[in-house]
Scaffold this motif. Structure first.
Motif, PDB file in Angstrom:
ATOM      1  N   TRP A  52      14.137  11.086   1.493  1.00  0.00           N
ATOM      2  CA  TRP A  52      14.690  12.220   0.744  1.00  0.00           C
ATOM      3  C   TRP A  52      13.977  13.527   1.060  1.00  0.00           C
ATOM      4  O   TRP A  52      14.536  14.613   0.871  1.00  0.00           O
ATOM      5  CB  TRP A  52      14.582  11.955  -0.767  1.00  0.00           C
ATOM      6  N   LEU A  53      12.746  13.416   1.541  1.00  0.00           N
ATOM      7  CA  LEU A  53      11.928  14.611   1.743  1.00  0.00           C
ATOM      8  C   LEU A  53      12.361  15.320   3.026  1.00  0.00           C
ATOM      9  O   LEU A  53      12.260  14.774   4.124  1.00  0.00           O
ATOM     10  CB  LEU A  53      10.449  14.213   1.817  1.00  0.00           C
ATOM     11  N   SER A  54      12.835  16.530   2.881  1.00  0.00           N
ATOM     12  CA  SER A  54      13.335  17.331   3.998  1.00  0.00           C
ATOM     13  C   SER A  54      12.727  18.730   3.924  1.00  0.00           C
ATOM     14  O   SER A  54      12.149  19.112   2.899  1.00  0.00           O
ATOM     15  CB  SER A  54      14.863  17.428   3.920  1.00  0.00           C
ATOM     16  N   ARG A 113       1.091  17.998  -4.595  1.00  0.00           N
ATOM     17  CA  ARG A 113       0.031  19.010  -4.747  1.00  0.00           C
ATOM     18  C   ARG A 113       0.633  20.413  -4.853  1.00  0.00           C
ATOM     19  O   ARG A 113       0.065  21.286  -5.523  1.00  0.00           O
ATOM     20  CB  ARG A 113      -0.937  18.938  -3.564  1.00  0.00           C
ATOM     21  N   ILE A 114       1.758  20.627  -4.217  1.00  0.00           N
ATOM     22  CA  ILE A 114       2.446  21.913  -4.386  1.00  0.00           C
ATOM     23  C   ILE A 114       2.786  22.128  -5.855  1.00  0.00           C
ATOM     24  O   ILE A 114       2.539  23.195  -6.424  1.00  0.00           O
ATOM     25  CB  ILE A 114       3.727  21.959  -3.521  1.00  0.00           C
ATOM     26  N   HIS A 157       0.832  -1.205   0.000  1.00  0.00           N
ATOM     27  CA  HIS A 157       0.000   0.000   0.000  1.00  0.00           C
ATOM     28  C   HIS A 157       0.865   1.253   0.000  1.00  0.00           C
ATOM     29  O   HIS A 157       0.603   2.205  -0.746  1.00  0.00           O
ATOM     30  CB  HIS A 157      -0.923   0.003   1.214  1.00  0.00           C
ATOM     31  N   GLN A 158       1.900   1.284   0.826  1.00  0.00           N
ATOM     32  CA  GLN A 158       2.774   2.447   0.864  1.00  0.00           C
ATOM     33  C   GLN A 158       3.452   2.672  -0.481  1.00  0.00           C
ATOM     34  O   GLN A 158       3.536   3.809  -0.968  1.00  0.00           O
ATOM     35  CB  GLN A 158       3.816   2.264   1.965  1.00  0.00           C
ATOM     36  N   ALA A 159       3.948   1.596  -1.096  1.00  0.00           N
ATOM     37  CA  ALA A 159       4.593   1.726  -2.402  1.00  0.00           C
ATOM     38  C   ALA A 159       3.611   2.229  -3.461  1.00  0.00           C
ATOM     39  O   ALA A 159       3.979   2.998  -4.355  1.00  0.00           O
ATOM     40  CB  ALA A 159       5.186   0.384  -2.822  1.00  0.00           C
ATOM     41  N   THR A 160       2.344   1.817  -3.352  1.00  0.00           N
ATOM     42  CA  THR A 160       1.328   2.252  -4.311  1.00  0.00           C
ATOM     43  C   THR A 160       1.051   3.738  -4.178  1.00  0.00           C
ATOM     44  O   THR A 160       0.880   4.454  -5.179  1.00  0.00           O
ATOM     45  CB  THR A 160       0.041   1.444  -4.113  1.00  0.00           C
ATOM     46  N   VAL A 161       1.001   4.242  -2.947  1.00  0.00           N
ATOM     47  CA  VAL A 161       0.792   5.677  -2.732  1.00  0.00           C
ATOM     48  C   VAL A 161       1.929   6.476  -3.371  1.00  0.00           C
ATOM     49  O   VAL A 161       1.709   7.497  -4.044  1.00  0.00           O
ATOM     50  CB  VAL A 161       0.684   5.975  -1.223  1.00  0.00           C
ATOM     51  N   ARG A 184       1.907  11.106   3.671  1.00  0.00           N
ATOM     52  CA  ARG A 184       1.027  12.270   3.492  1.00  0.00           C
ATOM     53  C   ARG A 184       1.819  13.478   2.986  1.00  0.00           C
ATOM     54  O   ARG A 184       1.346  14.237   2.131  1.00  0.00           O
ATOM     55  CB  ARG A 184       0.333  12.603   4.812  1.00  0.00           C
ATOM     56  N   ALA A 185       3.034  13.625   3.507  1.00  0.00           N
ATOM     57  CA  ALA A 185       3.867  14.744   3.063  1.00  0.00           C
ATOM     58  C   ALA A 185       4.253  14.593   1.591  1.00  0.00           C
ATOM     59  O   ALA A 185       4.281  15.578   0.845  1.00  0.00           O
ATOM     60  CB  ALA A 185       5.120  14.827   3.933  1.00  0.00           C
ATOM     61  N   VAL A 186       4.551  13.368   1.150  1.00  0.00           N
ATOM     62  CA  VAL A 186       4.896  13.130  -0.262  1.00  0.00           C
ATOM     63  C   VAL A 186       3.734  13.527  -1.170  1.00  0.00           C
ATOM     64  O   VAL A 186       3.915  14.193  -2.203  1.00  0.00           O
ATOM     65  CB  VAL A 186       5.279  11.653  -0.482  1.00  0.00           C
ATOM     66  N   VAL A 187       2.511  13.140  -0.777  1.00  0.00           N
ATOM     67  CA  VAL A 187       1.333  13.475  -1.590  1.00  0.00           C
ATOM     68  C   VAL A 187       1.127  14.985  -1.631  1.00  0.00           C
ATOM     69  O   VAL A 187       0.876  15.567  -2.702  1.00  0.00           O
ATOM     70  CB  VAL A 187       0.084  12.762  -1.040  1.00  0.00           C
TER      71      VAL A 187
END
Length: 444
Positions: free
Chosen positions: A326-328, A288-289, A238-242, A281-284
């Motif tokens: 990677w998200l910082s 959106r940004i 599920h996480q990989a799919t998101v 949630r942050a990746v999604v």
């Protein structure tokens, strides 16, 4: 005719191979006959052997016309031509040809065709993808090796970009599909293989996107989404799919297909929302940004920026997928700056982009090169020509490490603009000298 003879396709091929062996020809694979039952036909050099065998055992002449093999061949659409209608098994098998994915020809998908596999994820009741009944068994050790290869492919893309790694990554993706469709494995190994393929679909799809192979990237993303729907449910899958949905949405935003991008992100958020970790949630929201910047919706942009930072602050990295690390905060700054630039607010973008290219630690050279070139564009638009040339030079110092056609094209566009509008400026002249100086060989 096979029914009348009481033969299976394998029995027909066994007799055809006996005939071929008598004259020293190589044998055909035992499964070769199955496409002939689905409006296919033997190759020209094989057809006489098949007709001779059928004629001999049926004790009457059998012609190509009697079997419908004399009519013009109708063009059969491959599953990858219509991935929104195909099953995961059909798509996986259609990727196993000899031509590498980036060299195959496809049309760009849009509208419902681009979003159908994602929307199907919201529906229940899909039959699970089963392992082959025959074939070699996939061991735990091989499964672990596959997972390591998938992780290495992502790390290589992060460090070098896509251009030089496409063939290698494509081979991993293709061979993983063969393991899933042709081998036997238990439930535990099946979950891990399916999760690895979804992760690899995101990585390889991103590489194709980064190299400008957009139709091919869509097919890779959609193959991963089809497999995700037919895979047994697990947190890892599920996480990989998101993450796969988020990357597919980013590509759609880049292509100007904003409705499709929004739909993909909605599926990522609404499919089992209780299972989303803070970083997911942050990746999604990060994607959106980008979408808000492309559409010029600055209110949605600021809202997504705030949500991204809120989720990121709540994340406990030990409980998050490795590919989300990677998200910082500085990566959020850079994406927000880039989105503001796309929304035609270069003055606001400059403050966000400056920190990413100056203060970040080593690593992710492609991202740093992209955002340095974006900083150059923002400064050029606000009249800071010296600052623009400085940022472009910083991007240029990273260029030798980065094999991304997308990012190199962006830097070329920025330097071309500086040349056309500010060629007499001393900082621009120095930059143009650097871009035309031949590359020096490494010193011993």
């Amino acid at each position: 005719m096979l029914t009348a003879l009481g033969w299976s396709p394998e029995q027909l091929l066994a007799r055809v191979n006996q005939r071929r062996a008598q004259r020293g020809s190589l044998p055909l694979h035992a499964k070769t006959g199955y496409p002939w039952l689905r409006n296919g036909r033997p190759a020209a050099e094989v057809r006489p052997d098949v007709l001779a065998v059928l004629s001999y055992y049926s004790e009457r002449p059998v012609t190509a016309a009697a079997l419908g093999w004399d009519r013009p061949r109708s063009r059969r659409q491959r599953p990858l031509d219509r991935p929104y209608e195909a099953t995961a098994t059909e798509l996986l098998r259609d990727t196993q040809g000899e031509v590498p994915m980036q060299r195959r020809s496809f049309i760009l998908l849009s509208g419902a065709a681009a979003t159908a596999p994602a929307l199907d994820l919201l529906m229940s009741g899909s039959p699970l993808l089963r392992a082959a009944h025959e074939g070699d068994r996939v061991s735990k050790q091989l499964t672990t090796t596959v997972e390591q290869a998938v992780r290495q492919a992502r790390e290589l893309d992060d460090s070098e970009g896509s251009a030089s790694t496409l063939l290698w990554a494509g081979g991993i993706w293709q061979n993983l599909g063969k393991l899933i469709t042709e081998c036997r494995y238990g439930t535990a190994e099946g979950l891990r293989l399916h999760t690895a393929h979804i992760e690899m679909s995101e990585t390889y799809g991103w590489m194709l996107f980064d190299a400008g192979h957009h139709p091919q990237a869509q097919r890779v993303y959609q193959t991963g989404l089809r497999l995700a729907r037919e895979a047994a449910d697990s947190p890892g899958a599920h996480q990989a799919t998101v993450n796969l949905l988020a990357s597919a949405a980013y590509q759609e935003s880049w292509l100007g297909q904003y409705h499709e991008a929004s739909a993909l992100l909605d599926v990522a958020e609404n499919r089992r929302p209780q299972s989303l970790t803070p970083r997911l949630r942050a990746v999604v929201e990060m994607r959106r940004i980008a979408l808000a910047g492309q559409t010029g919706d600055t209110e949605a942009l600021r809202r997504a920026d705030g949500q991204t930072r809120t989720h990121l602050a709540l994340a406990r990295d030990s409980e998050e997928p490795y590919w989300s690390l990677w998200l910082s905060p500085s990566a959020v700054d850079a994406q927000t700056g880039r989105a503001l630039l796309a929304a035609h607010h270069p003055d606001l973008a400059e403050a966000y982009l400056g920190g990413r290219t100056v203060d970040d630690a080593e690593g992710y050279p492609r991202d740093r090169m992209l955002f340095a070139s974006e900083l150059a564009a923002a400064r050029a638009q606000t009249g800071d020509v010296t600052g623009a040339a400085h940022a472009a030079r910083k991007a240029l110092t990273l260029a030798a490490q980065v094999g991304s056609h997308r990012v190199h094209r962006h830097l070329d566009a920025v330097t071309a603009t500086l040349r056309q509008e500010h060629e007499s400026h001393p900082a621009v002249r120095e930059l143009l000298t650097d871009t035309t100086r031949p590359e020096q060989p490494p010193q011993p």
